[in-house]
Design a protein around this motif. Sequence first.
Motif, PDB file in Angstrom:
ATOM      1  N   VAL A 140       0.839  -1.199   0.000  1.00 48.74           N
ATOM      2  CA  VAL A 140       0.000   0.000   0.000  1.00 48.74           C
ATOM      3  C   VAL A 140       0.875   1.250   0.000  1.00 48.74           C
ATOM      4  N   LYS A 141       1.900   1.245   0.828  1.00 49.27           N
ATOM      5  CA  LYS A 141       2.807   2.396   0.898  1.00 49.27           C
ATOM      6  C   LYS A 141       3.478   2.646  -0.441  1.00 49.27           C
ATOM      7  N   ASN A 142       3.897   1.578  -1.097  1.00 49.06           N
ATOM      8  CA  ASN A 142       4.557   1.722  -2.397  1.00 49.06           C
ATOM      9  C   ASN A 142       3.597   2.250  -3.460  1.00 49.06           C
ATOM     10  N   CYS A 143       2.332   1.869  -3.380  1.00 42.46           N
ATOM     11  CA  CYS A 143       1.353   2.265  -4.400  1.00 42.46           C
ATOM     12  C   CYS A 143       0.771   3.650  -4.161  1.00 42.46           C
ATOM     13  N   LEU A 144       0.811   4.122  -2.934  1.00 42.24           N
ATOM     14  CA  LEU A 144       0.270   5.447  -2.634  1.00 42.24           C
ATOM     15  C   LEU A 144       0.996   6.546  -3.403  1.00 42.24           C
ATOM     16  N   LYS A 145       2.244   6.301  -3.753  1.00 47.76           N
ATOM     17  CA  LYS A 145       3.022   7.322  -4.474  1.00 47.76           C
ATOM     18  C   LYS A 145       2.427   7.622  -5.846  1.00 47.76           C
ATOM     19  N   TYR A 146       1.706   6.652  -6.411  1.00 41.65           N
ATOM     20  CA  TYR A 146       1.072   6.896  -7.710  1.00 41.65           C
ATOM     21  C   TYR A 146      -0.008   7.970  -7.623  1.00 41.65           C
ATOM     22  N   PHE A 147      -0.534   8.159  -6.414  1.00 42.34           N
ATOM     23  CA  PHE A 147      -1.643   9.097  -6.218  1.00 42.34           C
ATOM     24  C   PHE A 147      -1.208  10.338  -5.427  1.00 42.34           C
ATOM     25  N   ASN A 148       0.108  10.476  -5.237  1.00 38.70           N
ATOM     26  CA  ASN A 148       0.654  11.608  -4.474  1.00 38.70           C
ATOM     27  C   ASN A 148       0.049  11.682  -3.073  1.00 38.70           C
ATOM     28  N   VAL A 149      -0.135  10.523  -2.472  1.00 37.88           N
ATOM     29  CA  VAL A 149      -0.682  10.420  -1.115  1.00 37.88           C
ATOM     30  C   VAL A 149       0.375   9.774  -0.224  1.00 37.88           C
ATOM     31  N   VAL A 150       0.540  10.325   0.967  1.00 37.62           N
ATOM     32  CA  VAL A 150       1.575   9.813   1.870  1.00 37.62           C
ATOM     33  C   VAL A 150       1.058   8.673   2.734  1.00 37.62           C
ATOM     34  N   THR A 151      -0.114   8.872   3.327  1.00 34.48           N
ATOM     35  CA  THR A 151      -0.670   7.841   4.207  1.00 34.48           C
ATOM     36  C   THR A 151      -2.134   7.585   3.852  1.00 34.48           C
ATOM     37  N   ILE A 152      -2.612   6.416   4.213  1.00 33.12           N
ATOM     38  CA  ILE A 152      -3.993   6.035   3.960  1.00 33.12           C
ATOM     39  C   ILE A 152      -4.784   6.142   5.261  1.00 33.12           C
ATOM     40  N   LYS A 153      -5.966   6.700   5.195  1.00 28.39           N
ATOM     41  CA  LYS A 153      -6.805   6.844   6.385  1.00 28.39           C
ATOM     42  C   LYS A 153      -7.329   5.477   6.836  1.00 28.39           C
ATOM     43  N   PRO A 154      -7.614   5.315   8.132  1.00 29.88           N
ATOM     44  CA  PRO A 154      -8.130   4.024   8.632  1.00 29.88           C
ATOM     45  C   PRO A 154      -9.375   3.554   7.888  1.00 29.88           C
ATOM     46  N   GLU A 155     -10.296   4.475   7.593  1.00 31.91           N
ATOM     47  CA  GLU A 155     -11.529   4.100   6.891  1.00 31.91           C
ATOM     48  C   GLU A 155     -11.228   3.633   5.466  1.00 31.91           C
ATOM     49  N   GLN A 156     -10.258   4.282   4.826  1.00 31.43           N
ATOM     50  CA  GLN A 156      -9.861   3.859   3.482  1.00 31.43           C
ATOM     51  C   GLN A 156      -9.228   2.472   3.524  1.00 31.43           C
ATOM     52  N   GLN A 157      -8.435   2.217   4.559  1.00 32.54           N
ATOM     53  CA  GLN A 157      -7.801   0.917   4.699  1.00 32.54           C
ATOM     54  C   GLN A 157      -8.842  -0.180   4.912  1.00 32.54           C
ATOM     55  N   ARG A 158      -9.884   0.126   5.683  1.00 33.44           N
ATOM     56  CA  ARG A 158     -10.955  -0.854   5.926  1.00 33.44           C
ATOM     57  C   ARG A 158     -11.675  -1.203   4.630  1.00 33.44           C
TER      58      ARG A 158
END
Length: 292
Positions: free
Chosen positions: A8-26
Motif C-alpha cells: 500500500v505504501k509503495n502504491c500510494l506514491k502513484y496518487f501523491n498520497v503519503v498515508t492512507i486513512k483508517p476508513e480507506q484501509q478498511r
Amino acid sequence: MADLKVAVKNCLKYFNVVTIKPEQQRILDAILTYKDCMAVLPTGFGKSLPYQLLIPVKKELGQNDGKKVIICSPLIALMKDQCERLSQISGVRAVYLGGGCRDPAVERGEFDYLFAAPEMLVGDQHWRSVCQKFQVSTIVIDEFHTIATWGEDEGGKKAFRKWFSYIGEMRSLYPEASVLALSATCTQKISSRVKKILNFSTNIIEICVSPNKENIKIVVQKIPNSIEMALGWIIEGLHDGTFPRTLIYCMSIKDSSNIYMYIKNELPECTCIDMFHSETDDKKKIKDNGSA
C-alpha cells in the motif's frame, strides 16, 4: 500483514498520497477479501482511493488474478478524470465506456478498470452482453444514493434516470464479485432502500463518517420572488471585488441562464462569470476544466 502495508505504501506514491486513512484501509481490506462494503464518507475524504489502489496493490503483492473492477457512476467528468489518472500508472489500464462507444479494446476486455454509467452497463443490451463475459472481482457503485433519488418514480413523476434502479442486476451478472457502494451523504431511509436493491447481506461492512465540518455552515433563507432583490448582494460583491471564487447551483438550465444574464446585464464589464450545465459544448467543458 506487513507485506500489505508495504505494498500500500509503495502504491500510494502513484496518487501523491503519503498515508492512507483508517476508513480507506478498511474499505481496501474488504474488497481485497471479496467482502461487500457500504461507505458513507464526506466529500473530499478520498472515497475513490481504495478501489483505485486495488489493482496496483494486487500487482505489487504478486496476487493479480486478472479480474477486473467495474465502476458504475452517474458523473461523466469524474469518470473520465479518474480513468485518465489510473491510466498513467504503469501496468494499469482504465477505460471509459460512454454513449456511442465501440472501442475494440473494451470488447476484448483489455483493461483493469471499466468506468460506465448504468445506462451502458445494464441498459445497453450490446454492452451488457459484452461485459458479462468478463471476470470481475469488484463492482463499485459510486454515489449510490442516486439509485433511490434518480432511479425511481416519485410523486407521479417518472424517474430522472430509470436505469439507476436496475443497478442491482449487476450482481446476477457477476455473482462472485463483491460490491462497494459509496456516497458522501445518505439518509437511513435511502441506505435501507439501496441495501435491498443491491441485495446486501446482514454482515455487510459499513463505514460511516459524519459530514459535519467546523469550517462549513449551511444557512437557509427565504427570499423574495424577485431576482433583483434576491441577488443584489452578489452584484455588490462582484463589483467591489470582495468575492472569492463562487459556485451558484441551480435547479434548471433556465434558472442558470436567468441568473447569468442578470449578472451580465448589471455588470457588463464583468468577464469572470460563466455558465456550465449539461448542454454546454464539450470543447468549452474541456477548456473550463483545464483552466479551473
